[in-house]
Design a protein around this motif. Structure first.
Motif, short mmCIF file in Angstrom:
data_model
loop_
_atom_site.label_atom_id
_atom_site.label_comp_id
_atom_site.label_asym_id
_atom_site.label_seq_id
_atom_site.Cartn_x
_atom_site.Cartn_y
_atom_site.Cartn_z
N ILE A 137 30.24 45.60 6.87
CA ILE A 137 29.87 45.03 5.57
C ILE A 137 28.35 44.86 5.53
O ILE A 137 27.75 44.34 6.46
CB ILE A 137 30.59 43.67 5.38
CG1 ILE A 137 32.10 43.91 5.20
CG2 ILE A 137 30.00 42.90 4.19
CD1 ILE A 137 32.94 42.64 5.22
N ASP A 138 27.73 45.35 4.45
CA ASP A 138 26.28 45.22 4.29
C ASP A 138 25.93 43.85 3.71
O ASP A 138 26.60 43.38 2.78
CB ASP A 138 25.75 46.29 3.34
CG ASP A 138 26.00 47.70 3.86
OD1 ASP A 138 25.87 47.91 5.08
OD2 ASP A 138 26.34 48.58 3.04
N LYS A 139 24.87 43.23 4.24
CA LYS A 139 24.38 41.98 3.66
C LYS A 139 23.10 42.28 2.88
O LYS A 139 22.16 42.88 3.42
CB LYS A 139 24.11 40.95 4.77
CG LYS A 139 25.39 40.53 5.46
CD LYS A 139 25.18 39.49 6.53
CE LYS A 139 26.51 39.25 7.24
NZ LYS A 139 26.49 38.12 8.16
N HIS A 140 23.06 41.88 1.63
CA HIS A 140 21.91 42.15 0.76
C HIS A 140 21.01 40.92 0.69
O HIS A 140 21.46 39.79 0.91
CB HIS A 140 22.38 42.54 -0.63
CG HIS A 140 23.39 43.66 -0.63
ND1 HIS A 140 24.49 43.69 -1.47
CD2 HIS A 140 23.47 44.78 0.12
CE1 HIS A 140 25.19 44.79 -1.23
NE2 HIS A 140 24.60 45.46 -0.27
N ARG A 141 19.74 41.18 0.34
CA ARG A 141 18.76 40.09 0.29
C ARG A 141 19.11 39.02 -0.74
O ARG A 141 18.71 37.87 -0.63
CB ARG A 141 17.36 40.66 -0.02
CG ARG A 141 16.66 41.19 1.21
CD ARG A 141 15.42 41.96 0.81
NE ARG A 141 15.76 43.17 0.05
CZ ARG A 141 14.87 44.06 -0.39
NH1 ARG A 141 13.60 43.88 -0.16
NH2 ARG A 141 15.26 45.14 -1.06
N ASP A 142 19.84 39.41 -1.78
CA ASP A 142 20.16 38.44 -2.84
C ASP A 142 21.40 37.60 -2.52
O ASP A 142 21.87 36.84 -3.35
CB ASP A 142 20.33 39.15 -4.19
CG ASP A 142 21.52 40.10 -4.20
OD1 ASP A 142 22.21 40.22 -3.16
OD2 ASP A 142 21.76 40.73 -5.25
N GLY A 143 21.94 37.75 -1.31
CA GLY A 143 23.07 36.92 -0.91
C GLY A 143 24.42 37.59 -1.11
O GLY A 143 25.44 37.09 -0.63
N TYR B 258 30.03 38.45 -4.54
CA TYR B 258 29.02 37.42 -4.82
C TYR B 258 29.34 36.19 -4.01
O TYR B 258 30.51 35.89 -3.76
CB TYR B 258 28.98 37.11 -6.31
CG TYR B 258 28.27 38.18 -7.11
CD1 TYR B 258 26.94 38.01 -7.50
CD2 TYR B 258 28.90 39.39 -7.42
CE1 TYR B 258 26.27 39.00 -8.21
CE2 TYR B 258 28.23 40.39 -8.13
CZ TYR B 258 26.91 40.18 -8.52
OH TYR B 258 26.26 41.16 -9.20
N PRO B 259 28.32 35.45 -3.57
CA PRO B 259 28.53 34.29 -2.69
C PRO B 259 29.55 33.30 -3.23
O PRO B 259 30.30 32.71 -2.47
CB PRO B 259 27.14 33.66 -2.60
CG PRO B 259 26.18 34.75 -2.91
CD PRO B 259 26.90 35.66 -3.88
N GLU B 260 29.60 33.13 -4.55
CA GLU B 260 30.50 32.12 -5.12
C GLU B 260 31.95 32.60 -5.17
O GLU B 260 32.85 31.80 -5.44
CB GLU B 260 30.05 31.71 -6.53
CG GLU B 260 30.17 32.78 -7.61
CD GLU B 260 28.97 33.72 -7.67
OE1 GLU B 260 28.17 33.72 -6.71
OE2 GLU B 260 28.82 34.46 -8.66
N SER B 261 32.19 33.90 -4.94
CA SER B 261 33.56 34.43 -5.08
C SER B 261 34.45 33.91 -3.96
O SER B 261 34.05 33.91 -2.80
CB SER B 261 33.55 35.95 -5.04
OG SER B 261 32.83 36.48 -6.14
#
Lengths: 106, 106
Positions: A78-84, A103-106
């Motif tokens: 899984i890739d982690k992006h700079r925007d979270g 998205y982090p909130e999901s």
């Protein structure tokens, strides 16, 4: 996990592409650098991507659990992006790239 | 006139494409024949198109007045579709097809 989040199409000159979609259609620039741009266009975002740097694709929102399941199935990290956000690219049966994005909130 | 209405990507086997997006992502089939399919995927629709029959494209909603202005600018006739929508294809600076689509209620 049915929602299209954004679509990315090729643009060899990001500045010219941003100007085209902004001036003609009122696209709102969310992010822009020399290799890609992210434009809000109503319910989804349009990404303009330099094809040599980023693959054109359709991105679908998934939950963290769904992303982990897709990663196991595809046997890919899984890739982690700079925007979270986190994500993963797969391909449909026709070679179209599909990004699964969480998205982090999901 | 900023809203993306749908995006169309190539699929050489419409049935297999529908099955892929339906089974993996819960896409809802709005229309399907042997040359193309229309799938609801959250806020927008995903079209799967046989590339020899229909060009892959991004579709943007416009009003009737905006569509007429784009048609004048492009010097092209406005297409009338069976579902009551009208439209026109233009291209962005990179050759990506952009459909301008007008719904009857607009």
């Amino acid at each position: 996990m049915t929602d299209i989040d954004h679509v990315a199409i090729p643009a060899t000159d990001i500045g010219a592409g941003v100007e085209f979609y902004r001036s003609r259609f009122g696209a709102k620039v969310l992010y822009q650098d020399s290799t890609w741009a992210f434009l809000q266009m109503g319910p989804i975002k349009l990404a303009l991507v330099t094809p040599t740097q980023h693959p054109p694709h359709v991105a679908i929102r998934v939950t963290a659990e769904e992303l982990e399941e897709f990663a196991r199935e595809a046997n890919k990290p899984i890739d982690k992006h700079r925007d979270g956000t986190t994500g993963l690219y797969i391909h449909d049966p026709f070679g179209n790239a599909v990004e699964l994005i969480c998205y982090p909130e999901s």
